[in-house]
Design a protein around this motif. Structure first.
Motif: not given
Length: 644
Positions: A361-379
């Protein structure tokens, strides 16, 4: 309670006095949607029976574009109570949602009040009510009202998501983009948000579990929309530059940053001890140092002294042939960090971006990658994110074999690792690993600040050690003349590894080095080192300014070429629990001076990796072209034979 200089305590009495207003909003209010459309349109007016009557159309300028939707009563308490069907009693999850919404609204109104006092909006509002607002301040008044609306709406969404976080489950709901974002004033902003939340609850909350998931998802979407809207708004500095602490909820409001309770992830991997990583001396040494560097992160200041002083590795790439120990290195580093965090009582989160993140699905891969980044970046946590086999996950631009999903992941990683909005706090690190780094997009690969060559066992002693390790103890075969793991002694092995980079390893780089050395002599000044860098750039155009930054970062890491004492990790009060400035001073005392040898070795180490990737990439391209030519020749031969 300890507060930083820019953090103010939001007193409980300042929050509690807004409870009545919050309950009134939850109980009911009328709202005419301006942007979003209600799920169920209002019933149409019945005909008067006079078929020839024309519909009245106003001629007043401006009224023709005004929304004609009827005001609708929003009764969130009733809507929430109906989430479980016909049960007349309010369930515990429903009560939790109601209480947390009341609390979030009260916190938002209290922060809005603080903002109004700090900016003078409160005085302007009183003047406006009295009809004495000067004409030359009307624009300022309007802008301040809009800024307050953005701040209050974001705090409401932030507090809602934070307070409901512990009550969530694995059930997720996609509510879509929030539309009814109104910025005329704070009250209207909250009314618009609550109206749309009411619509989403009616649409998605079929039971109590989905009720919590719906409200949480809506709050997260509202935060995202408000943050985007705030990028171009004026008068927000008093909100973004300050922070408020609500001790009773363990909540800190920091501008438009999302607050989150730090939660550790449950790790099920098999951890490895450092001596079980055979060979890979520099990679192992830097991974062990990085694990301790992460622990210097200060949760109050939300900054790591290593990130401020230089030498913190935010992103790194480990490359090597299949079977050389990349996965073992991940297991070792994750195990070390988790052990340190458990001892200090810090939340630790490990995540791996896998091929499951690629979606058609268009945009879903980017959404998954962004969720991964945000989870790790959590301050609020110590984070370690890995992207194993990144050449399979992130597409190479211009490569016809890269799917749209892979290219989406590439774009997200590039923006997250070194984008305009990237903030390196020093609480997390990302490791990219690949057997074929030449297949990784050049720009993405250069965003790896450090390079770990994972070359596996090299020497005779390495091979004896790995055989001894993997054989286990269920045998009677004598060891022979060998001291087990002596070759894996970190300091001795690392010194030899760094020393080996005093001259380049790759043939292409070696030719550049020898040519520069012949022309200008020994590299012992900044000017001569810069000349060497220019020579490398002439040989490989991809050697750009980002490469120089990565090299200087690596040099700063070498300046921090010390290992924090194990005792500091075992007894957190000796270092980890000390104030930020004291930790920073302790680290500065251990820092070493930068030498010319360090710079040359790091230039060669980085450039060797780029030449290695380029040579592999060129060789692969040549082999592919040769195969294509061979196929064309064979096709031509068969074609001509067929004609005969």
């Amino acid at each position: 309670m300890s507060l930083t200089a820019d953090t103010m305590e939001l007193r409980e009495e300042d929050i509690a006095k807004h409870y009545d207003a919050a309950v009134a909003m939850l109980d009911g209010f009328d709202h005419t949607p301006r942007i979003a459309k209600p799920e169920h349109d209002a019933p149409k007016e019945r005909s008067s029976g006079i078929g020839t009557r024309r519909r009245f159309r106003t001629t007043t300028p401006g009224l023709v574009t005004r929304s004609t939707a009827r005001p609708e009563g929003v009764h969130l308490i009733d809507r929430i109570s109906a989430a479980d069907g016909d049960d007349p009693l309010t369930s515990p999850p429903q009560a939790t949602v109601m209480h947390n919404l009341r609390r979030a609204l009260a916190i938002a109104l209290a922060v809005g009040e603080n903002y109004a006092d700090a900016t003078g909006l409160a005085d302007l509002r009183r003047s406006n009510l009295a009809g004495s607002l000067p004409a030359d301040r009307k624009t300022e008044f309007s802008e301040l009202m809009g800024a307050e609306a953005l701040a209050v709406a974001h705090v409401f969404a932030n507090a809602t998501a934070f307070l409901l976080g512990p009550h969530g489950s694995e059930v997720s709901v996609e509510v879509g983009e929030v539309e009814e974002v109104l910025t005329d004033n704070a009250q209207l902003a909250l009314h618009g948000a609550l109206w749309e939340m009411d619509q989403d609850i009616a649409r998605h909350a079929s039971d109590d579990v989905r009720l919590v998931a719906t409200v949480t998802a809506f709050a997260e979407q509202l935060m995202e929309k408000i943050t985007l809207r705030a990028q171009n708004a004026a008068h927000l500095e008093p909100f973004t530059n300050a922070s408020w602490r609500i001790e009773a909820d363990d909540l800190t409001i920091r501008g438009f940053d999302a607050s989150a309770k730090g939660k550790s992830s449950t790790l099920t991997m098999t951890f490895k001890q450092p001596h079980e990583v055979v060979g890979n001396h520099i990679a192992k040494y830097q991974a062990m140092k990085l694990a301790k560097m992460l622990m210097a992160y200060d949760f109050d200041r939300r900054l790591n002294p290593f990130a401020e002083l230089g030498g913190f590795i935010f992103t790194f790439m480990g490359d090597g042939k299949p079977g050389t120990g990349k996965t073992t290195l991940i297991q070792m580093m994750a195990g070390l960090i988790q052990g340190y965090c458990q001892n200090a009582g810090y939340p630790f989160r490990y995540q791996n971006l896998s091929t499951e993140s690629i979606d058609s699905y268009q945009g879903k891969s980017a959404q998954n990658a962004k969720a991964f980044i945000n989870n790790v970046l959590d301050p609020g946590v110590i984070g370690f994110g890995t992207i194993d086999d990144i050449d399979q996950l992130a597409g190479k631009r211009g490569d016809r074999q890269s799917s749209a999903g892979q290219l989406e992941i590439t774009a997200v990683l590039m923006e997250s690792f070194a984008g305009a909005n990237t903030v390196v706090r020093g609480n997390c690190t990302f490791g990219m690993f690949s057997n074929y780094p030449e297949n990784v997009d050049d720009a993405l690969r250069q965003r790896a600040g450090a390079r770990f060559l994972v070359d596996g066992p090299i020497t005779r002693d390495d091979y004896i050690d790995i055989l001894y390790l993997l054989m286990g103890k269920n045998h009677d075969i004598p060891l022979g003349e060998h001291e087990v793991y002596a070759a894996q002694e970190i300091k001795k092995a690392v010194a030899a590894s760094f020393e080996s980079h005093s001259r380049p390893h790759e043939d292409g780089l070696l030719r550049v080095y020898e040519e520069v050395d012949r022309k200008i002599g020994k590299l012992d000044t900044i000017a001569k080192l810069g000349t060497y860098l220019k020579g490398i750039q002439e040989a490989d155009a991809r050697f750009t300014g980002r490469a120089i930054k990565n090299i200087t970062d690596a040099v700063k890491v070498r300046a921090m070429d010390f290992e924090l004492p194990d005792e500091w990790m075992e007894k957190p009060e000796l270092f980890l629990f000390k104030p930020y400035d004291e930790k920073k001073a302790m680290i500065e005392d251990l820092r070493q001076p930068i030498t010319v040898e360090m710079v040359i070795q790091e230039i060669n180490r980085y450039a060797d990796s780029e030449f290695r990737y380029a040579d592999k990439s060129d060789e692969v391209a040549i082999e592919t072209a040769v195969r294509e030519m061979g196929r064309m020749e064979e096709a031509k031969r068969r074609y001509l034979e067929g004609k005969d």
